[in-house]
Scaffold this motif. Sequence first.
Motif, mmCIF file in Angstrom:
data_model
loop_
_atom_site.group_PDB
_atom_site.id
_atom_site.type_symbol
_atom_site.label_atom_id
_atom_site.label_comp_id
_atom_site.label_asym_id
_atom_site.label_seq_id
_atom_site.Cartn_x
_atom_site.Cartn_y
_atom_site.Cartn_z
ATOM 1 N N GLU A 155 28.363 100.000 79.251
ATOM 2 C CA GLU A 155 28.676 100.591 80.701
ATOM 3 C C GLU A 155 29.212 102.099 80.250
ATOM 4 O O GLU A 155 29.732 102.431 79.185
ATOM 5 C CB GLU A 155 29.647 99.834 81.505
ATOM 6 N N LEU A 156 28.611 102.900 81.164
ATOM 7 C CA LEU A 156 29.232 104.391 81.258
ATOM 8 C C LEU A 156 29.686 105.057 82.671
ATOM 9 O O LEU A 156 28.818 104.321 83.413
ATOM 10 C CB LEU A 156 28.183 105.205 80.702
ATOM 11 N N LEU A 157 30.673 105.427 82.707
ATOM 12 C CA LEU A 157 31.272 106.205 84.051
ATOM 13 C C LEU A 157 30.517 107.650 83.907
ATOM 14 O O LEU A 157 31.112 108.435 83.736
ATOM 15 C CB LEU A 157 32.716 106.029 84.407
ATOM 16 N N VAL A 158 29.228 107.576 84.298
ATOM 17 C CA VAL A 158 28.619 108.894 84.190
ATOM 18 C C VAL A 158 29.217 110.006 84.902
ATOM 19 O O VAL A 158 29.123 111.151 84.663
ATOM 20 C CB VAL A 158 26.892 108.682 84.632
ATOM 21 N N SER A 172 34.748 94.788 88.128
ATOM 22 C CA SER A 172 35.349 95.922 87.435
ATOM 23 C C SER A 172 34.881 95.904 85.830
ATOM 24 O O SER A 172 34.195 95.267 85.617
ATOM 25 C CB SER A 172 36.846 95.688 87.308
ATOM 26 N N SER A 173 35.341 97.033 85.392
ATOM 27 C CA SER A 173 34.731 97.347 83.896
ATOM 28 C C SER A 173 35.924 98.138 83.198
ATOM 29 O O SER A 173 36.851 98.876 83.691
ATOM 30 C CB SER A 173 33.599 98.238 83.961
ATOM 31 N N PHE A 174 36.151 97.487 82.210
ATOM 32 C CA PHE A 174 37.134 98.037 81.438
ATOM 33 C C PHE A 174 36.984 99.813 81.124
ATOM 34 O O PHE A 174 35.820 100.140 81.291
ATOM 35 C CB PHE A 174 37.265 97.564 79.977
ATOM 36 N N VAL A 175 37.866 100.600 80.913
ATOM 37 C CA VAL A 175 37.969 101.873 80.889
ATOM 38 C C VAL A 175 37.991 102.644 79.591
ATOM 39 O O VAL A 175 38.520 102.048 78.476
ATOM 40 C CB VAL A 175 39.235 102.574 81.798
ATOM 41 N N ALA A 195 37.569 100.124 88.998
ATOM 42 C CA ALA A 195 36.881 99.701 90.064
ATOM 43 C C ALA A 195 35.611 100.694 90.466
ATOM 44 O O ALA A 195 35.072 100.537 91.522
ATOM 45 C CB ALA A 195 37.771 99.593 91.167
ATOM 46 N N LEU A 196 35.870 101.880 89.713
ATOM 47 C CA LEU A 196 34.570 102.892 89.988
ATOM 48 C C LEU A 196 33.250 102.303 89.402
ATOM 49 O O LEU A 196 33.095 101.717 88.520
ATOM 50 C CB LEU A 196 35.016 103.942 89.133
ATOM 51 N N PRO A 197 32.472 102.458 90.366
ATOM 52 C CA PRO A 197 30.880 101.738 89.971
ATOM 53 C C PRO A 197 30.371 102.581 88.703
ATOM 54 O O PRO A 197 30.259 103.547 88.244
ATOM 55 C CB PRO A 197 30.123 102.225 91.258
ATOM 56 N N VAL A 198 30.108 101.495 87.835
ATOM 57 C CA VAL A 198 29.573 101.871 86.538
ATOM 58 C C VAL A 198 28.279 101.910 86.391
ATOM 59 O O VAL A 198 27.417 101.043 87.086
ATOM 60 C CB VAL A 198 30.271 100.987 85.369
ATOM 61 N N PRO A 231 20.140 100.813 91.158
ATOM 62 C CA PRO A 231 20.843 100.781 89.900
ATOM 63 C C PRO A 231 21.969 99.873 89.997
ATOM 64 O O PRO A 231 22.486 99.724 91.287
ATOM 65 C CB PRO A 231 21.432 102.323 89.813
ATOM 66 N N PHE A 232 22.575 99.428 89.145
ATOM 67 C CA PHE A 232 23.604 98.533 88.964
ATOM 68 C C PHE A 232 24.838 99.285 89.671
ATOM 69 O O PHE A 232 25.695 98.505 90.458
ATOM 70 C CB PHE A 232 23.875 97.811 87.723
#
Length: 391
Positions: free
Chosen positions: A234-237, A299-302, A176-179, A36-37
């Motif tokens: 993206e989702l921070l599942v 990184s990914s926006f929150v 920086a949490l893996p999305v 997974p990404f």
Amino acid sequence: MLPMNLPEPAVEARAHSERFVEQLRAVIAAEGGAIPFSRYMELALYAPGFGYYSAGATKFGASGDFITAPELGSLFARTVANAAIRLLRPLGEADVLELGGGSGAFAEGMLTHLAELDWRPGRYMILEPSADLRQRQQQRLRERLTADLFARVEWLDQLPEQGWSGLLFANEVLDALPVTRFVKRQGEVMELYVEVREQQLRLTERAADSMLIAALQKVEQTLGRSLPDGYVSELLVQLPWWLQAVTGSLQRGLALFIDYGYTRREYYLDERSQGTLVCHYRHRAHADPFIWPGLNDISSFVDFTAVAEAGLAAGLELAGFCSQASFLLGNGLEQELAAPAADEREQRARNEEARKLVLPGEMGERFRVIGLERGVDASALFAFGDLSGRL
């Protein structure tokens, strides 16, 4: 061809990245030919000895890849300390827990100003997963803090198990949490994976599992529409579980998160149909997470609506939500800026720092602040420009 004319890394850095790519290929092969990404992002950032935050290169400041608010000067930390003291002093004996201490600049500014305000935490705890960054923080704080203040600093290997009260602070941690990355295909949800194709790391698609499908259905329900075909995002599942873990031992106090991001309705606008993932290398932003793994920040926006939902699920209450500019201006930035400077040069540097912190074209509106409280009322910290109604 490199995107955005990225500068070439040094020979040693490039060799480091190439060794890391070999390790990544081995992991992918061992885990069935594709990962997974989110797993790739976790390795790219945190793999021991190779990941971006685990290797020894400078990350923050002019000689690194990006500049965070604490690196600009002391105004940011001093203003957050002004807000924190309004929460901490009524608690009496209280602690501060900083997630990801960066260069140590925030801890230095925060502790110094709290002491000037005649208050000291029982403990200033720093949870830092990077051994290299921990060493840099220790050196900086040992050299720049008084012995009394430095004695209060503790570096943690894991989250506190015993109950504590005070302030939990995290600046540019959530991004920086893996999305989990996904794409909609003919009404179905596909998860983006990473595979090796022609010796190169490439994206591929796999059918989403029930957890990702349910998470996206919840998002679409709150949006009141389905995302269109071909939409990538993206989702921070794992966010609800992560937030429960980091705040579980906080008995009374405030969890304060500052990061770049959007409310959910802003996050999933049609114009963001390729997602919000962003990479940084030598102060240049680009969108390719496979360029020089280990040398690039990813990184990914929150989605701050998701943060608020996760906080409520973890038994916290929403204290407030606003732009970084509103939070800093509402908690004494102008007074800090007006304090006597040593000379004209220092005053110019302060003015430039304040400009970057609050102007809309800089960090002021792009960065947001959210507070989640337990057993306290911290709403006054967000009274200037509260946007909670937009979540």
